[in-house]
Structures are given as C-alpha cells and as structure tokens.
Design a protein around this motif. Structure first.
Motif, mmCIF file in Angstrom:
data_model
loop_
_atom_site.group_PDB
_atom_site.id
_atom_site.type_symbol
_atom_site.label_atom_id
_atom_site.label_comp_id
_atom_site.label_asym_id
_atom_site.label_seq_id
_atom_site.Cartn_x
_atom_site.Cartn_y
_atom_site.Cartn_z
ATOM 1 N N HIS A 39 0.842 -1.206 0.000
ATOM 2 C CA HIS A 39 0.000 0.000 0.000
ATOM 3 C C HIS A 39 0.872 1.250 0.000
ATOM 4 O O HIS A 39 1.604 1.505 0.968
ATOM 5 C CB HIS A 39 -0.884 0.055 1.250
ATOM 6 C CG HIS A 39 -1.883 -1.041 1.348
ATOM 7 N ND1 HIS A 39 -3.000 -1.106 0.550
ATOM 8 C CD2 HIS A 39 -1.947 -2.126 2.143
ATOM 9 C CE1 HIS A 39 -3.707 -2.175 0.866
ATOM 10 N NE2 HIS A 39 -3.096 -2.816 1.826
ATOM 11 N N GLU A 64 0.183 -0.628 -4.667
ATOM 12 C CA GLU A 64 -1.275 -0.499 -4.598
ATOM 13 C C GLU A 64 -1.592 0.859 -3.985
ATOM 14 O O GLU A 64 -1.283 1.102 -2.818
ATOM 15 C CB GLU A 64 -1.889 -1.628 -3.761
ATOM 16 C CG GLU A 64 -3.414 -1.549 -3.715
ATOM 17 C CD GLU A 64 -4.067 -2.731 -2.999
ATOM 18 O OE1 GLU A 64 -3.383 -3.403 -2.198
ATOM 19 O OE2 GLU A 64 -5.262 -2.972 -3.230
ATOM 20 N N HIS A 246 -1.814 -11.165 2.919
ATOM 21 C CA HIS A 246 -1.221 -10.307 3.957
ATOM 22 C C HIS A 246 -0.539 -11.141 5.044
ATOM 23 O O HIS A 246 0.525 -10.788 5.515
ATOM 24 C CB HIS A 246 -2.287 -9.431 4.645
ATOM 25 C CG HIS A 246 -2.738 -8.245 3.848
ATOM 26 N ND1 HIS A 246 -3.460 -8.353 2.678
ATOM 27 C CD2 HIS A 246 -2.588 -6.913 4.069
ATOM 28 C CE1 HIS A 246 -3.730 -7.124 2.217
ATOM 29 N NE2 HIS A 246 -3.215 -6.242 3.033
HETATM 30 ZN ZN LIG Z 1 -3.900 -5.342 -1.422
#
Ligand SMILES: [Zn+2]
Ligand SMILES: [Zn+2]
Length: 281
Positions: A39, A64, A246
C-alpha cells in the motif's frame, strides 16, 4: 505454464512477511510469477528483485495506491521503478496521510478506554502503520477476539474509530502511473461499494485517464468472476489476478489461490508481463 499471483503485501505495508520470506512461500505455493504490491510504498521492491532472482522466479514490481477516500478504490501499478522520484513523491504524500489517520484512530480508541502503545503497535512494521496494525494490536490486547471484530466494531466504515482519510482521486493515480511507464489496474472491483450504474460510467472515465486492466481474479470478486471477466475484455482491458495475501491468519487470500480459479491465468499474466516491460525480471 505461468502460475501467477500478482497481488501480495509485505511488512513494508501491512503484511507480516519480509520479501525474502514471501518469495520462499511463493515458491512453496508453486507460483512462478509474482508481484509485490504494498500500500502506497515501493520500499520492499529492491529486496524483492533480489529475492526473485535468487529463487529463479519471474517478478513484476508493483504498488497499490489508495484513492477516493475510504471507498476501497485501489489502483495497482505494475512495472514501477522503485527509484522514480516522481512516483516516490506522490507516494510519500499518501503515506503521510495514512499515518496521520492511524494516529487519530489510536487517539479515538484511547478515549474509548482502549489505550494502545504506539511502539508495540508499530513493532514489526517495516514501513507505514495502518488500520490492520491497529486491528492486530486490539486483538493482542484482548479488546477484541480477532481482527475481523476490530473492523466490524471499531475500524470499519461508519464505526467510531473510522477516521476519514484524504487520498488522491483514482484518475490522478492512473495518470501518474501511466506517465511513469507503469501499467495501472483497478484492484478488486468486488470490494467497491458502488452500484454498477455508478461504477461502470466511472470505469469508462478511468479508461480515458489511462487505466489498462482490471483485477478480476481476487477473492473478493469470487461471486462475479464471469461478469468482471466479460467487462474487462469487452473494454479491451488486461485481466489480472492475485490473492491479496497479507498474513497466515486468513485476513485476506492465500498465496496462489486465485490462479486455480482463473481459466486464462497463463495467457493473461503473460500479457501483463509484456505490458509491464520496463522494470520486470
Ligand atoms: Zn492489497
Ligand atoms: Zn486493496
């Protein structure tokens, strides 16, 4: 045959693995082409190139980018250069806004009688600290049973510790990525809370801004794979897919899982690999 997973996070954002450990797990899952898409940061990419090279894996460097506030409209960028100053300065702004939002959420939770220690919260985070870190800390403190409950009670949309966040518009992120020679792809359309009547006209605007693909094969789209596959191909867009891995606690997908559900995985991933020609290995 290419077995791709084009959407994964490391500890540089809110994943739990280092890039070297992630590459080891990628290989264990028989994935042959992978992408790291943290991110709003590209901090893990230099090490990811090394890890991919050492294991003989094909790799596309990614990112992202969060856009449009908290609507889960995320733009994946493929073939990004982790040393590109224009990209880095764009991401630094997003990263600072994420950190500010996290600090404010921690203050709200403290006022609600759930104090969290900032050092403990950020322990293990190599980069930015976000909502998933708060969810893990709330779980570790016993304030909630698990991370899902942390989001449904406190951190999710409309809940008391959901602090609004400033982000760029999706079209800004798309244009920036295109201008840097990267491939912009709309992430997980299944997570976008808009009805089709609103989403499809926006998709057309994003295509005009330079959008090149849609992440059809993501666990959140499972109910609508045929629909999104058709929408993407009818609009001449690349079809991509990834687990959004994740951690091993099941907060998101498992490494490699979407490749098995993606009928044209090999051909589609090859098209993305060729399009992201600038910085892949
Ligand atoms: Zn993601
Ligand atoms: Zn996302």
């Amino acid at each position: 045959m290419i077995r791709p997973d084009l959407h994964m996070h490391t500890a540089a954002s809110d994943g739990v693995l280092s890039v070297h450990e992630l590459a080891r797990q990628v290989q264990r899952a028989d994935v042959t082409l992978f992408s790291v898409t943290d991110h709003d940061t590209v901090a893990s990419l230099p090490a990811a190139f090394d890890a991919a090279y050492e294991r003989g894996l094909a790799f596309i460097p990614g990112v992202e980018i969060s856009t449009e506030g908290d609507e889960d409209i995320h733009i994946l960028g493929y073939g990004v250069d982790p040393e590109d100053e224009a990209l880095l300065s764009f991401l630094r702004k997003s990263d600072a806004m994420r950190l500010e939002r996290t600090r404010r959420a921690v203050r709200v939770l403290c006022d609600m009688g759930m104090p969290l220690d900032w050092d403990e919260l950020s322990a293990g985070a190599e980069g930015t600290v976000g909502r998933l870190h708060i969810a893990r800390a709330l779980t570790a403190k016993g304030y909630v049973q698990n991370e899902g409950e942390a989001f449904s009670k406190y951190l999710g949309k409309g809940r008391p510790a959901c602090v609004p966040r400033e982000t760029p518009a999706a079209s800004e992120a798309i244009s920036l990525l295109r201008s840097r020679g990267a491939v912009p792809v709309l992430a997980h359309p299944g997570l976008i809370p808009w009805p089709q009547e609103r989403l499809l006209p926006m998709l057309r605007r994003w295509i005009d801004a330079g959008l090149m693909g849609v992440e059809v094969y993501h666990p959140a789209n499972r109910q609508n794979y045929p629909l999104w596959d058709r929408i993407a191909r009818q609009n001449g867009l690349l079809v991509t897919g990834g687990s959004d891995f994740h951690d091993f606690r099941g907060s998101h997908g498992r490494i490699g899982e979407t490749a098995a559900e993606w009928p044209q995985a090999c051909e589609d991933a090859w098209k993305l690999y060729r399009a992201a020609k600038k910085h892949r290995i």
